[in-house]
Design a protein around this motif. Structure first.
Motif, PDB file in Angstrom:
ATOM      1  N   PRO A  86    -100.804 -25.939 -38.201  1.00 19.25           N
ATOM      2  CA  PRO A  86    -100.233 -24.604 -38.389  1.00 19.25           C
ATOM      3  C   PRO A  86    -101.312 -23.555 -38.631  1.00 19.25           C
ATOM      4  O   PRO A  86    -102.208 -23.768 -39.457  1.00 19.25           O
ATOM      5  CB  PRO A  86     -99.332 -24.767 -39.617  1.00 19.25           C
ATOM      6  N   PRO A  87    -101.265 -22.423 -37.940  1.00 16.20           N
ATOM      7  CA  PRO A  87    -102.273 -21.369 -38.110  1.00 16.20           C
ATOM      8  C   PRO A  87    -101.898 -20.440 -39.264  1.00 16.20           C
ATOM      9  O   PRO A  87    -101.542 -19.278 -39.076  1.00 16.20           O
ATOM     10  CB  PRO A  87    -102.226 -20.635 -36.770  1.00 16.20           C
ATOM     11  N   VAL A  88    -102.029 -20.924 -40.482  1.00 17.81           N
ATOM     12  CA  VAL A  88    -101.574 -20.171 -41.651  1.00 17.81           C
ATOM     13  C   VAL A  88    -102.662 -19.207 -42.102  1.00 17.81           C
ATOM     14  O   VAL A  88    -103.826 -19.591 -42.197  1.00 17.81           O
ATOM     15  CB  VAL A  88    -101.219 -21.120 -42.822  1.00 17.81           C
ATOM     16  N   GLU A  89    -102.274 -17.965 -42.408  1.00 14.04           N
ATOM     17  CA  GLU A  89    -103.259 -16.996 -42.860  1.00 14.04           C
ATOM     18  C   GLU A  89    -102.651 -16.040 -43.878  1.00 14.04           C
ATOM     19  O   GLU A  89    -101.437 -15.826 -43.910  1.00 14.04           O
ATOM     20  CB  GLU A  89    -103.819 -16.205 -41.687  1.00 14.04           C
ATOM     21  N   CYS A 146     -94.060 -13.627 -45.402  1.00 16.61           N
ATOM     22  CA  CYS A 146     -95.338 -13.019 -45.745  1.00 16.61           C
ATOM     23  C   CYS A 146     -96.100 -13.957 -46.671  1.00 16.61           C
ATOM     24  O   CYS A 146     -95.517 -14.539 -47.593  1.00 16.61           O
ATOM     25  CB  CYS A 146     -95.132 -11.668 -46.430  1.00 16.61           C
ATOM     26  N   VAL A 147     -97.396 -14.102 -46.404  1.00 14.04           N
ATOM     27  CA  VAL A 147     -98.306 -14.837 -47.295  1.00 14.04           C
ATOM     28  C   VAL A 147     -99.174 -13.803 -47.995  1.00 14.04           C
ATOM     29  O   VAL A 147     -99.765 -12.927 -47.344  1.00 14.04           O
ATOM     30  CB  VAL A 147     -99.194 -15.820 -46.502  1.00 14.04           C
ATOM     31  N   THR A 148     -99.253 -13.890 -49.310  1.00 13.55           N
ATOM     32  CA  THR A 148    -100.021 -12.915 -50.070  1.00 13.55           C
ATOM     33  C   THR A 148    -100.863 -13.611 -51.125  1.00 13.55           C
ATOM     34  O   THR A 148    -100.483 -14.669 -51.625  1.00 13.55           O
ATOM     35  CB  THR A 148     -99.085 -11.866 -50.713  1.00 13.55           C
ATOM     36  N   ASP A 179     -93.474 -25.107 -48.350  1.00 10.40           N
ATOM     37  CA  ASP A 179     -92.123 -24.808 -47.863  1.00 10.40           C
ATOM     38  C   ASP A 179     -92.198 -23.911 -46.636  1.00 10.40           C
ATOM     39  O   ASP A 179     -91.512 -24.134 -45.631  1.00 10.40           O
ATOM     40  CB  ASP A 179     -91.300 -24.092 -48.945  1.00 10.40           C
ATOM     41  N   LEU A 180     -93.040 -22.889 -46.716  1.00 12.95           N
ATOM     42  CA  LEU A 180     -93.175 -21.950 -45.606  1.00 12.95           C
ATOM     43  C   LEU A 180     -93.738 -22.639 -44.369  1.00 12.95           C
ATOM     44  O   LEU A 180     -93.230 -22.450 -43.255  1.00 12.95           O
ATOM     45  CB  LEU A 180     -94.088 -20.793 -46.024  1.00 12.95           C
ATOM     46  N   VAL A 181     -94.767 -23.454 -44.562  1.00 11.89           N
ATOM     47  CA  VAL A 181     -95.394 -24.139 -43.428  1.00 11.89           C
ATOM     48  C   VAL A 181     -94.410 -25.114 -42.773  1.00 11.89           C
ATOM     49  O   VAL A 181     -94.339 -25.218 -41.544  1.00 11.89           O
ATOM     50  CB  VAL A 181     -96.680 -24.871 -43.888  1.00 11.89           C
ATOM     51  N   ARG A 182     -93.647 -25.794 -43.592  1.00  7.06           N
ATOM     52  CA  ARG A 182     -92.657 -26.734 -43.057  1.00  7.06           C
ATOM     53  C   ARG A 182     -91.562 -26.006 -42.273  1.00  7.06           C
ATOM     54  O   ARG A 182     -91.163 -26.438 -41.195  1.00  7.06           O
ATOM     55  CB  ARG A 182     -92.047 -27.543 -44.200  1.00  7.06           C
ATOM     56  N   GLU A 183     -91.086 -24.889 -42.810  1.00  9.31           N
ATOM     57  CA  GLU A 183     -89.980 -24.184 -42.165  1.00  9.31           C
ATOM     58  C   GLU A 183     -90.436 -23.342 -40.972  1.00  9.31           C
ATOM     59  O   GLU A 183     -89.752 -23.286 -39.948  1.00  9.31           O
ATOM     60  CB  GLU A 183     -89.286 -23.287 -43.202  1.00  9.31           C
ATOM     61  N   GLU A 184     -91.583 -22.709 -41.093  1.00  9.28           N
ATOM     62  CA  GLU A 184     -92.032 -21.798 -40.039  1.00  9.28           C
ATOM     63  C   GLU A 184     -92.717 -22.518 -38.889  1.00  9.28           C
ATOM     64  O   GLU A 184     -92.546 -22.152 -37.726  1.00  9.28           O
ATOM     65  CB  GLU A 184     -92.977 -20.755 -40.645  1.00  9.28           C
ATOM     66  N   ASN A 237     -94.697 -31.436 -40.781  1.00  8.68           N
ATOM     67  CA  ASN A 237     -94.194 -32.514 -41.641  1.00  8.68           C
ATOM     68  C   ASN A 237     -95.150 -33.696 -41.630  1.00  8.68           C
ATOM     69  O   ASN A 237     -94.767 -34.827 -41.359  1.00  8.68           O
ATOM     70  CB  ASN A 237     -92.805 -32.976 -41.170  1.00  8.68           C
ATOM     71  N   SER A 238     -96.417 -33.441 -41.883  1.00  7.28           N
ATOM     72  CA  SER A 238     -97.393 -34.521 -41.852  1.00  7.28           C
ATOM     73  C   SER A 238     -97.291 -35.377 -43.123  1.00  7.28           C
ATOM     74  O   SER A 238     -96.747 -34.953 -44.134  1.00  7.28           O
ATOM     75  CB  SER A 238     -98.806 -33.960 -41.742  1.00  7.28           C
ATOM     76  N   ARG A 239     -97.839 -36.565 -43.043  1.00  5.74           N
ATOM     77  CA  ARG A 239     -97.898 -37.458 -44.191  1.00  5.74           C
ATOM     78  C   ARG A 239     -99.208 -37.266 -44.930  1.00  5.74           C
ATOM     79  O   ARG A 239    -100.281 -37.472 -44.373  1.00  5.74           O
ATOM     80  CB  ARG A 239     -97.745 -38.919 -43.754  1.00  5.74           C
ATOM     81  N   LEU A 240     -99.107 -36.870 -46.196  1.00  6.39           N
ATOM     82  CA  LEU A 240    -100.317 -36.639 -46.966  1.00  6.39           C
ATOM     83  C   LEU A 240    -101.012 -37.960 -47.311  1.00  6.39           C
ATOM     84  O   LEU A 240    -100.360 -38.956 -47.573  1.00  6.39           O
ATOM     85  CB  LEU A 240     -99.981 -35.921 -48.272  1.00  6.39           C
TER      86      LEU A 240
END
Length: 303
Positions: free
Chosen positions: A219-222, A253-255, A288-293, A297-300
């Motif tokens: 996921p390209p999270v920023e 939004c990520v802040t 939660d955001l990464v999973r939904e957006e 669903n990787s295994r840690l």
């Protein structure tokens, strides 16, 4: 004929009149007028649940659907790990936050464990070389562009092993590293191997982190908005309004804010913003955001 009709009517009306009189005696008297407030209360009152709790179930379902429809906000707080000012205030915020912990500091492990116990997500706030800035601001275990591949990997893995319950990494400083494809490639490789994701704090607008994450199927999270680029509670509260605007227009939004010298002021500004936003957006952990957006669903693989 008319007399007969009147007699029939009297016979029919007497029992009806008696019934009306008895009903009036049994029903308690009510005021002739109801105030507007009383009428609103009466109209808006929820229906009582039957013995099976059907209306309670319906309300819960409606509430869940409303929450799912709300735009999401993930608040990340950086620089935990050194008992910095504002730590207690951040832990006591009334919503879910994400705690980014710097490794190898006196309260790194303690802060990570406490965050996990509170149900907050934990990130490793990994020190990375900036284009400018004092080296002492980096803290121990920093990733530098002068390191070879093995050294970079060792630094990333050691930091992850030092911060329990981390589900991802975000960069502390790092404007030089996040623009370096070789070094970022190694950081992202380690993340992928361990089932983690990388959150680009966006200290460098020419960062390659998002593009490389997509290429690796991550996921390209920023970060979208820094809350405390000006260190006052009033400024943070204003930034929270920008967070709300972006979340409502873009669905999420990520802040990022910080503990530290002005940590209490940042916490106060966030708390003020939460009070304004609580019915308009849903505050979530970054996982939660990464999973939904991004359906991540990787295994840690935790240390």
């Amino acid at each position: 004929m008319n007399t007969s009709n009147h007699r029939v009517k009297r016979v029919l009306l007497y029992p009806l009149a008696a019934a009306v009189i008895m009903s009036a005696a049994l029903i308690p008297s009510a005021p002739l007028a109801v105030s507007a407030a009383q009428a609103d209360t009466a109209l808006s009152a929820p229906a009582p649940a039957d013995s099976r709790g059907s209306s309670v179930s319906g309300n819960r379902t409606a509430g869940n659907q409303q929450q799912q429809a709300l735009s999401r906000v993930a608040v990340i707080i950086d620089d935990f790990g050194n008992s910095m000012r504002g730590t207690e205030e951040m832990f006591k915020l009334p919503v879910k936050i994400t705690v980014a912990v710097m490794p190898f500091l006196r309260s790194s492990e303690q802060d990570a464990r406490r965050a996990h116990e509170l149900g907050f997500d934990v990130l490793v706030h990994l020190p990375m070389e900036p284009r400018q800035g004092k080296p002492e601001w980096l803290g121990p275990g920093a990733v530098l562009t002068s390191m070879n591949d093995a050294e970079v990997r060792q630094r990333v893995e050691a930091a992850l092993d030092n911060v329990p319950y981390a589900i991802g990494i975000n960069n502390h400083m790092g404007s030089k590293v996040t623009g370096d494809e070789r070094v970022m490639g190694i950081v992202l490789e380690v993340c992928k191997e361990r089932g983690l994701f990388f959150v680009d704090s966006h200290t460098n607008y020419r960062s390659v982190a998002g593009r490389m994450a997509r290429e690796l199927g991550m996921p390209p999270v920023e970060n979208h908005i820094f809350l405390d680029d000006v260190h006052s509670a009033s400024h943070v509260a204003k930034q929270m309004k920008l967070v709300q605007e972006r979340a409502l227009s873009q669905k999420f939004c990520v802040t990022i804010g910080h503990v530290g010298i002005q940590g209490k002021e940042t916490a106060a500004g966030i708390r003020s913003g939460i009070a304004e936003m609580k019915d308009k957006v849903q505050f979530v952990g970054i996982s939660d955001l990464v999973r939904e957006e991004w359906k991540w669903n990787s295994r840690l693989t935790l240390p």
